[in-house]
Design a protein around this motif. Structure first.
Motif, PDB file in Angstrom:
ATOM      1  N   ALA A   1      40.729  40.012  31.108  1.00 45.53           N
ATOM      2  CA  ALA A   1      39.987  40.055  32.370  1.00 45.53           C
ATOM      3  C   ALA A   1      39.051  38.860  32.476  1.00 45.53           C
ATOM      4  O   ALA A   1      38.914  38.251  33.546  1.00 45.53           O
ATOM      5  CB  ALA A   1      39.195  41.362  32.471  1.00 45.53           C
ATOM      6  N   GLY A   2      38.412  38.514  31.357  1.00 44.79           N
ATOM      7  CA  GLY A   2      37.548  37.335  31.343  1.00 44.79           C
ATOM      8  C   GLY A   2      38.335  36.056  31.572  1.00 44.79           C
ATOM      9  O   GLY A   2      37.885  35.150  32.290  1.00 44.79           O
TER      10      GLY A   2
ATOM     11  N   LEU B   1      40.376  42.496  40.502  1.00 45.65           N
ATOM     12  CA  LEU B   1      41.366  41.543  40.025  1.00 45.65           C
ATOM     13  C   LEU B   1      42.588  41.498  40.933  1.00 45.65           C
ATOM     14  O   LEU B   1      43.162  40.425  41.169  1.00 45.65           O
ATOM     15  CB  LEU B   1      41.782  41.892  38.598  1.00 45.65           C
ATOM     16  N   ALA B   2      42.977  42.656  41.469  1.00 42.40           N
ATOM     17  CA  ALA B   2      44.148  42.688  42.355  1.00 42.40           C
ATOM     18  C   ALA B   2      43.927  41.833  43.595  1.00 42.40           C
ATOM     19  O   ALA B   2      44.797  41.048  43.997  1.00 42.40           O
ATOM     20  CB  ALA B   2      44.458  44.132  42.756  1.00 42.40           C
TER      21      ALA B   2
ATOM     22  N   GLY C   1      36.400  35.374  26.281  1.00 42.53           N
ATOM     23  CA  GLY C   1      37.510  35.359  27.233  1.00 42.53           C
ATOM     24  C   GLY C   1      37.185  34.510  28.444  1.00 42.53           C
ATOM     25  O   GLY C   1      38.056  33.807  28.981  1.00 42.53           O
ATOM     26  N   ASN C   2      35.931  34.568  28.882  1.00 40.98           N
ATOM     27  CA  ASN C   2      35.502  33.700  29.982  1.00 40.98           C
ATOM     28  C   ASN C   2      35.717  32.232  29.622  1.00 40.98           C
ATOM     29  O   ASN C   2      36.203  31.431  30.437  1.00 40.98           O
ATOM     30  CB  ASN C   2      34.016  33.923  30.292  1.00 40.98           C
TER      31      ASN C   2
ATOM     32  N   ALA D   1      45.979  40.050  34.893  1.00 40.32           N
ATOM     33  CA  ALA D   1      45.489  41.245  35.581  1.00 40.32           C
ATOM     34  C   ALA D   1      46.365  42.458  35.271  1.00 40.32           C
ATOM     35  O   ALA D   1      45.852  43.566  35.042  1.00 40.32           O
ATOM     36  CB  ALA D   1      45.446  40.995  37.088  1.00 40.32           C
ATOM     37  N   VAL D   2      47.666  42.276  35.260  1.00 42.79           N
ATOM     38  CA  VAL D   2      48.581  43.385  34.958  1.00 42.79           C
ATOM     39  C   VAL D   2      48.381  43.861  33.520  1.00 42.79           C
ATOM     40  O   VAL D   2      48.296  45.071  33.241  1.00 42.79           O
ATOM     41  CB  VAL D   2      50.042  42.957  35.184  1.00 42.79           C
TER      42      VAL D   2
END
Length: 426
Positions: free
Chosen positions: A43-44, A107-108, A167-168, A203-204
């Motif tokens: 996600a990041g 995110l979607a 992750g960012n 995202a998935v």
């Protein structure tokens, strides 16, 4: 934890549930921790890759639309500014509907807009799409830190948030490196399209991996409750100092990385776009410094870690003034390490300090943080136009001086509180 264990031994029936709830939270090596860490890491990656997707491409965007550096910088500032505006409302939604639900929806929408961005017919349209994308991404940062504060044991919290911040950094790095090389061959539009597809995959995977929350308790969406919570956080001096520190660190970082592409494209470096994009591999240093923030705080304390982060960033700014490419890269390494360490320490301290309304506390931090990013992107470009790289460095040094001043104020406040008695924990 010791006090809880003692009470549990004397009255197991009345307090065993809280103890079990505490024990059921995730910790390194425990069930679900790796899936959670990987999910939030991805996600990041998606968030930072999308949020700063145009930053390494600004010289190409300027050339395509006939814009100045400050004009093109709005493709970054619009996204970060919109995120700053929407992060608090999004955090309120996460209090009501759940952290995982809000992060998934955010995110979607963001990746869908990311697939539309390459087709922007004008600079104005590109800025609008980027603003929508930034607003959508607002649901990720505050919800993620609130999720971690609820689902991870306190002793592992700084490490867990450090992994999310890592992750960012990977997202920021990979987005810029990929777009740099793709843009060199096929242009910035194709580069943004490729990045959009990568973000869809992240995202998935995030949605499939993230464990369902076990300790979330739905809150109220009533504006009065939200306002009361926000006022409570803004009246906390420690939280306010952390918000300012996050904003100032991000001002430095936003300014440096918005302008560095222009500097490296000009003489004496005159680097091609692909090589300029590869410069962002320096973000790997941020991945390491963010993920080790917990150990740094353990050795130096929060304020000691912030002083070290500020000093490292300052050293990097001075070193980057050189016309030697090697020294410029060294300067970027130091700036990146200092920024990510400072950000990880400040953001995790917010989650630790807030005892209620953690999503709002984190949202206020994220709002200040991205206001700093937006300001850094815009003011950094203006300073570069007015005084070259030295102008951008001067802006960064002022921001770091602010970090040090706020941290010193926190140290003084802690000494005063200690003299009055152990009633305030800093």
């Amino acid at each position: 934890m010791g006090a809880v264990a003692t009470v549990s031994a004397s009255a197991p029936k009345t307090v065993s549930a809280p103890k079990a709830a505490s024990d059921s939270r995730m910790a390194p090596g425990g069930p679900g921790y790796r899936r959670m860490s990987l999910a939030l890491f991805l996600a990041g990656v998606a968030t930072f890759a999308l949020l700063y997707s145009t930053q390494a491409l600004l010289p190409l965007i300027s050339g395509d639309f006939g814009s100045t550096a400050s004009g093109a910088s709005w493709t970054v500032a619009a996204a970060t500014g919109a995120l700053a505006l929407f992060v608090l409302p999004m955090s309120a939604l996460s209090e009501r509907f759940g952290r995982r639900t809000v992060m998934t929806g955010s995110l979607a929408v963001a990746v869908t807009v990311g697939l539309l961005v390459p087709f922007a017919p004008s600079l104005g349209a590109l800025v609008v799409l980027r603003a929508v994308q930034g607003a959508a991404l607002a649901g990720v940062p505050a919800s993620a830190t609130a999720y971690l504060a609820e689902e991870v044991r306190p002793k592992a919290l700084i490490t867990a948030i450090g992994l999310f911040v890592a992750g960012n950094s990977v997202g920021g790095m990979s987005g810029r490196v990929v777009t740099g090389w793709v843009a060199q061959e096929w242009g910035w539009r194709v580069a943004l399209g490729v990045l959009g597809v990568i973000a869809v995959g992240c995202a998935v995977a995030f949605r499939l991996l993230l464990p369902a929350p076990r300790h979330f308790a739905a809150g109220s969406l009533r504006p009065r409750v939200l306002v009361r919570t926000v006022k409570g956080h803004l009246s906390d001096p420690l939280l306010c100092r952390l918000y300012v520190i996050g904003a100032l660190f991000m001002t430095v970082f936003g300014a440096v990385y918005t302008v560095i592409g222009y500097r490296l494209a000009d003489a004496p470096f005159s680097l091609p776009q692909g090589v300029i994009g590869s410069i962002f591999l320096v973000y790997l240093v941020g991945t390491v410094s963010a993920s080790t923030a917990g150990k740094l705080v353990g050795r130096l304390g929060r304020r000691g870690a912030l002083y070290l982060a500020g000093g490292t960033t300052t050293a990097g700014l001075f070193v980057s003034l050189s016309d030697s490419l090697v020294l410029v890269l060294l300067g970027l390494v130091l700036i990146t390490a200092g920024f990510f360490a400072g950000h990880a320490v400040a953001s995790s301290s917010v989650s630790h300090t807030a005892k209620r309304g953690r999503a709002q506390a984190s949202a206020l931090y994220q709002s200040a943080y991205y206001v700093g990013s937006s300001a850094g992107s815009t003011l950094g470009a203006v300073a570069f136009h007015a005084g070259g790289w030295a102008g951008t460095v001067s802006l960064g040094l002022l921001a770091v001086a602010g970090v040090v001043a706020v941290t010193v104020a926190g140290s003084r406040a802690a000494r005063v509180a200690a003299r009055r008695g152990p009633v305030v924990v800093h």
